[in-house]
Design a protein around this motif. Structure first.
Motif, PDB file in Angstrom:
ATOM      1  N   GLY A 194       0.803  -1.214   0.000  1.00 31.93           N
ATOM      2  CA  GLY A 194       0.000   0.000   0.000  1.00 31.93           C
ATOM      3  C   GLY A 194       0.835   1.263   0.000  1.00 31.93           C
ATOM      4  N   LEU A 195       1.920   1.271   0.780  1.00 33.47           N
ATOM      5  CA  LEU A 195       2.802   2.444   0.793  1.00 33.47           C
ATOM      6  C   LEU A 195       3.458   2.650  -0.567  1.00 33.47           C
ATOM      7  CD1 LEU A 195       4.525   1.948   4.276  1.00 33.47           C
ATOM      8  CD2 LEU A 195       2.813   3.666   3.668  1.00 33.47           C
ATOM      9  N   ALA A 196       3.914   1.565  -1.186  1.00 35.03           N
ATOM     10  CA  ALA A 196       4.516   1.663  -2.513  1.00 35.03           C
ATOM     11  C   ALA A 196       3.487   2.088  -3.555  1.00 35.03           C
ATOM     12  CB  ALA A 196       5.143   0.326  -2.905  1.00 35.03           C
ATOM     13  N   ALA A 197       2.228   1.654  -3.356  1.00 33.47           N
ATOM     14  CA  ALA A 197       1.167   1.994  -4.300  1.00 33.47           C
ATOM     15  C   ALA A 197       0.920   3.499  -4.331  1.00 33.47           C
ATOM     16  CB  ALA A 197      -0.120   1.260  -3.923  1.00 33.47           C
ATOM     17  N   VAL A 198       0.946   4.147  -3.171  1.00 32.36           N
ATOM     18  CA  VAL A 198       0.741   5.589  -3.111  1.00 32.36           C
ATOM     19  C   VAL A 198       1.847   6.313  -3.878  1.00 32.36           C
ATOM     20  CG1 VAL A 198       0.643   7.600  -1.585  1.00 32.36           C
ATOM     21  CG2 VAL A 198      -0.512   5.483  -0.930  1.00 32.36           C
ATOM     22  N   ARG A 199       3.089   5.883  -3.677  1.00 32.23           N
ATOM     23  CA  ARG A 199       4.205   6.511  -4.380  1.00 32.23           C
ATOM     24  C   ARG A 199       4.082   6.310  -5.884  1.00 32.23           C
ATOM     25  NH1 ARG A 199       7.011   4.204   0.107  1.00 32.23           N
ATOM     26  NH2 ARG A 199       7.679   2.432  -1.172  1.00 32.23           N
ATOM     27  N   HIS A 200       3.689   5.108  -6.281  1.00 25.91           N
ATOM     28  CA  HIS A 200       3.546   4.806  -7.699  1.00 25.91           C
ATOM     29  C   HIS A 200       2.460   5.665  -8.344  1.00 25.91           C
ATOM     30  CE1 HIS A 200       3.263   2.526 -11.414  1.00 25.91           C
ATOM     31  NE2 HIS A 200       2.021   2.168 -11.140  1.00 25.91           N
ATOM     32  N   ALA A 201       1.312   5.752  -7.712  1.00 21.42           N
ATOM     33  CA  ALA A 201       0.188   6.497  -8.278  1.00 21.42           C
ATOM     34  C   ALA A 201       0.478   7.989  -8.360  1.00 21.42           C
ATOM     35  CB  ALA A 201      -1.069   6.254  -7.439  1.00 21.42           C
TER      36      ALA A 201
END
Length: 454
Positions: free
Chosen positions: A412-419
């Motif tokens: 989830g943390l990586a997803a925020v950075r990716h988006a």
């Protein structure tokens, strides 16, 4: 971008006298007004119902961001009710214009091709009577709009930029069981657009390759522009627990979310079978597993949602699955935040905006490795990709989400950075460059023809 002769060889109006050279900005001719076409679905419609989906979000958000950059946008769509005003200001600099073409009511897409000449005529008339000046570019969305766009752009003598969003040949190659193939008239229409549009915008490099491979589009007449996500609305906010409290969901539940139109293409049936297999593999999840399916029926497939409900009962998972109507974007963000994982098992997706929206909210994604989803989701970093549509493969992946909450949090943390790299402003700036380069290419072609004639 270097202007190639093949890029402009088939432009309409190429043999007419060359106009005065337009002012140049950001690498091309400055575009001040754009006419967007969305014949079959209005950007004001609720995504997740009928024919409304990611394209509706795309058109409205792109138009808003273009207006913020100084480009006025009028979105022309077919009028589906006499109660609709002719013009709706959707945002500063963005107008949605309802065009009378055919009976003022919802129509199946199969009936719309016959209405396209009337739609095009009404748009041309509206442009002629508008007091704000001429449009610099026509940008059509989906093949129906593209057919009208060819006529409109030629009548106005301006470039046509087209975004397919989905393609018949690609959809037919990955047809879900029981789904209806796209008709030949659509295939022929898309082939014509690939041959005559001044520029084709693809969501990903993979889609660009499909345009070239399946439709014979010239690479130099295509451009890749990734869709965006509204980072103001789709963001982590105050966390999963708070979102669940607002939605009335149990704090300790495992929430596996599906959001999208309920149609075979989106494969909710694959998810239902996967849920049944997950409960077989992890029987202890019974009573804790929640599977909200958010979305409405789509087009002619009115019976499909009921088939999915019956399937849930037959599989013995009806106590875990809840079918819910589409929700507003602000509420959808809360559903993303409340979920442990969003599932996108689609048979075909040009990009998959829901996957990006969920990640922007801090929720990882389990998705089919089709279309643009491998770009929207980073496999093993912001979620998991599944090859094919075997429910057992999805069930095994869901076991990982059930067994390792800490890993889910890392995703989830990586997803925020990716988006965060997919904001709509970046999409708008890239689209603006496509418009400018297309106008410059047309001016260059005319200049060359005029010089040769003299």
């Amino acid at each position: 971008m270097t202007v190639q002769p093949t890029y402009v060889s088939s432009l309409p109006g190429v043999n007419r006298p060359a106009p005065a050279r337009p002012s140049l900005s950001r690498g091309g001719a400055r575009v001040r007004r754009v006419a967007m076409l969305s014949v079959h679905t209005s950007p004001l419609h609720q995504p997740g119902t009928g024919d409304a989906g990611g394209m509706n979000v795309y058109v409205l958000e792109l138009a808003r961001r273009l207006a913020c950059l100084g480009t006025e946008v009028d979105v022309f769509t077919r009028r589906t009710s006499l109660e609709l005003p002719e013009v709706v200001e959707a945002a500063p600099g963005v107008r949605v214009r309802h065009v009378a073409a055919g009976p003022p009511g919802p129509l199946a897409k199969e009936r719309l091709p016959a209405l396209l000449p009337a739609f095009a005529e009404q748009v041309v008339r509206a442009g002629r009577e508008d007091g704000r000046g001429r449009y610099d570019v026509v940008h059509s969305h989906y093949w129906l709009s593209g057919q009208a766009g060819r006529e409109i752009a030629q009548r106005w003598d301006v470039p046509l930029v087209h975004t397919m969003h989905t393609m018949a040949k690609v959809k037919n190659a990955a047809l879900a069981e029981g789904d209806t193939p796209e008709p030949l008239i659509r295939v022929l229409g898309e082939m014509g657009l690939a041959d005559t549009a001044d520029r084709l915008i693809a969501n990903t490099a993979a889609e660009q390759g499909e345009l070239v491979r399946h439709y014979g589009a010239q690479t130099e007449r295509t451009a890749v522009v990734h869709p965006g996500v509204c980072l103001d609305n789709f963001r982590p906010l105050d966390g999963r627990a708070a979102a669940r409290r607002r939605l009335g969901l149990p704090a300790g539940a495992l929430v596996v979310l599906f959001a999208g139109r309920i149609q075979p293409l989106k494969a909710p049936d694959v998810l239902l079978h996967a849920v049944a297999e997950l409960l077989r593999l992890r029987p202890g999840l019974r009573g804790r597993l929640l599977v909200p399916v958010i979305g409405g029926l789509s087009g002619a497939g009115a019976a499909y949602p009921d088939r999915c409900r019956r399937l849930a009962e037959e599989l013995g998972v009806a106590d875990s699955v809840s079918f819910r109507p589409p929700v507003r974007q602000a509420d959808l963000a809360d559903w993303y935040r409340a979920a442990d994982v969003l599932t996108v098992p689609s048979h075909s997706e040009s990009f998959g905006l829901v996957a990006l929206e969920a990640q922007a909210c801090g929720t990882p994604v389990l998705a089919a490795a089709v279309g643009g989803l491998p770009v929207a989701v980073r496999d093993g970093v912001t979620g998991l990709m599944v090859q094919g549509h075997d429910p057992a493969a999805y069930a095994r992946a869901l076991c990982r989400f059930a067994d390792d909450p800490r890993w889910v949090g890392q995703l989830g943390l990586a997803a925020v950075r990716h988006a965060a790299g997919f904001g709509w402003e970046a999409c708008a700036r890239a689209t603006e460059r496509v418009y400018a380069e297309t106008r410059t290419a047309r001016w260059a072609a005319r200049h060359l023809v005029g010089a040769a004639a003299s």
